[in-house]
Design a protein around this motif. Structure first.
Motif, mmCIF file in Angstrom:
data_model
loop_
_atom_site.group_PDB
_atom_site.id
_atom_site.type_symbol
_atom_site.label_atom_id
_atom_site.label_comp_id
_atom_site.label_asym_id
_atom_site.label_seq_id
_atom_site.Cartn_x
_atom_site.Cartn_y
_atom_site.Cartn_z
ATOM 1 N N VAL A 1 46.612 60.246 41.183
ATOM 2 C CA VAL A 1 45.326 60.066 41.847
ATOM 3 C C VAL A 1 45.206 61.031 43.032
ATOM 4 O O VAL A 1 44.168 61.671 43.216
ATOM 5 N N ARG A 2 46.267 61.159 43.816
ATOM 6 C CA ARG A 2 46.246 62.101 44.940
ATOM 7 C C ARG A 2 46.028 63.530 44.452
ATOM 8 O O ARG A 2 45.307 64.299 45.082
ATOM 9 N N ALA A 3 46.660 63.885 43.335
ATOM 10 C CA ALA A 3 46.517 65.239 42.784
ATOM 11 C C ALA A 3 45.072 65.546 42.397
ATOM 12 O O ALA A 3 44.671 66.713 42.360
ATOM 13 N N LEU A 4 44.287 64.512 42.112
ATOM 14 C CA LEU A 4 42.869 64.688 41.787
ATOM 15 C C LEU A 4 41.997 64.732 43.051
ATOM 16 O O LEU A 4 40.780 64.857 42.960
ATOM 17 N N GLY A 5 42.626 64.606 44.215
ATOM 18 C CA GLY A 5 41.898 64.637 45.473
ATOM 19 C C GLY A 5 41.254 63.312 45.848
ATOM 20 O O GLY A 5 40.391 63.274 46.717
ATOM 21 N N LEU A 6 41.700 62.248 45.212
ATOM 22 C CA LEU A 6 41.154 60.921 45.483
ATOM 23 C C LEU A 6 42.094 60.177 46.423
ATOM 24 O O LEU A 6 43.307 60.389 46.389
ATOM 25 N N ASP A 7 41.529 59.278 47.230
ATOM 26 C CA ASP A 7 42.390 58.561 48.174
ATOM 27 C C ASP A 7 42.305 57.046 48.068
ATOM 28 O O ASP A 7 42.853 56.331 48.890
ATOM 29 N N THR A 8 41.625 56.552 47.034
ATOM 30 C CA THR A 8 41.510 55.111 46.844
ATOM 31 C C THR A 8 41.686 54.784 45.365
ATOM 32 O O THR A 8 41.201 55.523 44.508
ATOM 33 N N ILE A 9 42.366 53.683 45.103
ATOM 34 C CA ILE A 9 42.502 53.162 43.749
ATOM 35 C C ILE A 9 41.959 51.739 43.752
ATOM 36 O O ILE A 9 42.366 50.919 44.576
ATOM 37 N N SER A 10 41.064 51.463 42.829
ATOM 38 C CA SER A 10 40.510 50.123 42.685
ATOM 39 C C SER A 10 40.823 49.605 41.290
ATOM 40 O O SER A 10 41.151 50.391 40.397
ATOM 41 N N LEU A 11 40.686 48.319 41.105
ATOM 42 C CA LEU A 11 40.903 47.711 39.798
ATOM 43 C C LEU A 11 40.271 46.333 39.777
ATOM 44 O O LEU A 11 39.870 45.810 40.805
ATOM 45 N N HIS A 12 40.167 45.780 38.595
ATOM 46 C CA HIS A 12 39.703 44.409 38.412
ATOM 47 C C HIS A 12 40.834 43.642 37.760
ATOM 48 O O HIS A 12 41.507 44.166 36.877
ATOM 49 N N VAL A 13 41.047 42.431 38.200
ATOM 50 C CA VAL A 13 42.021 41.559 37.549
ATOM 51 C C VAL A 13 41.356 40.208 37.333
ATOM 52 O O VAL A 13 40.675 39.701 38.225
ATOM 53 N N PHE A 14 41.495 39.687 36.126
ATOM 54 C CA PHE A 14 40.910 38.380 35.840
ATOM 55 C C PHE A 14 41.595 37.323 36.694
ATOM 56 O O PHE A 14 42.810 37.376 36.941
ATOM 57 N N GLY A 15 40.815 36.354 37.150
ATOM 58 C CA GLY A 15 41.311 35.307 38.040
ATOM 59 C C GLY A 15 42.476 34.522 37.475
ATOM 60 O O GLY A 15 43.334 34.056 38.220
ATOM 61 N N HIS A 16 42.537 34.380 36.147
ATOM 62 C CA HIS A 16 43.616 33.594 35.558
ATOM 63 C C HIS A 16 44.926 34.377 35.448
ATOM 64 O O HIS A 16 45.941 33.812 35.086
ATOM 65 N N ASN A 17 44.930 35.657 35.808
ATOM 66 C CA ASN A 17 46.130 36.483 35.674
ATOM 67 C C ASN A 17 46.871 36.563 37.021
ATOM 68 O O ASN A 17 46.871 37.588 37.692
ATOM 69 N N GLN A 18 47.511 35.470 37.378
ATOM 70 C CA GLN A 18 48.213 35.378 38.658
ATOM 71 C C GLN A 18 49.410 36.335 38.753
ATOM 72 O O GLN A 18 49.713 36.851 39.827
#
Length: 161
Positions: free
Chosen positions: A117-134
């Protein structure tokens, strides 16, 4: 130790077939989609994100390989995205094979993706996780991910009157 290698076409084909099914099941389990339409909806979403398969713009798909054996033990798929002036990476799928979990590979893979991700010049990573996946939520928190939004719902029972 692990390293990330670009997914091959054969790996992608196998991944996509399983991914569409699993994503549909997750949405059914979360109560978002009816089971009768889940596969169709999942396929439509994947067709939008990956219109050209592995060659789809801004999509990055990697196999996670165990360094000593060279065996594939999982995968990670993220996209370079832009929302307004914000350029960031969004992880669409990340998994470690069940037999390989609990060995630190997940944490290593999430840290390795930061380099990509840094190599692409980006500085944030986001994601979604389902609530039931503790389990996944716990792993993400261990490597520094923070909750940015919480959607909550309550299932109501319908009493016969």
């Amino acid at each position: 130790m692990i390293h990330l290698v670009p997914m091959t076409q054969t790996e992608f084909d196998k991944f996509l077939s399983a991914e569409i099914e699993e994503y549909a099941q997750e949405h059914v389990k979360a109560g978002n989609w009816h089971s009768a339409e889940a596969i169709r909806l999942s396929k439509e979403e994947h067709d939008k994100l990956l219109p050209n398969g592995l060659a789809s713009p801004n999509q990055h798909l990697y196999s996670i390989q165990e360094t000593d054996s060279g065996s594939n033990i999982g995968l990670i798929w993220f996209a370079s995205q832009q929302q307004g002036l914000n350029h960031y990476a969004f992880i669409y799928d990340f998994r470690i094979d069940e037999a390989q979990r609990g060995k630190g590979y997940g944490k290593q893979a999430l840290l390795a993706i930061e380099e990509k991700v840094r190599a692409l010049g980006l500085d944030t990573i986001s994601l979604h996780v389902f609530g039931h996946n503790q389990v996944a939520q716990s792993l993400y928190e261990k490597v520094g991910y923070e909750v940015t939004n919480v959607h909550m719902s309550k299932k109501l029972t319908h009493d016969a009157a």
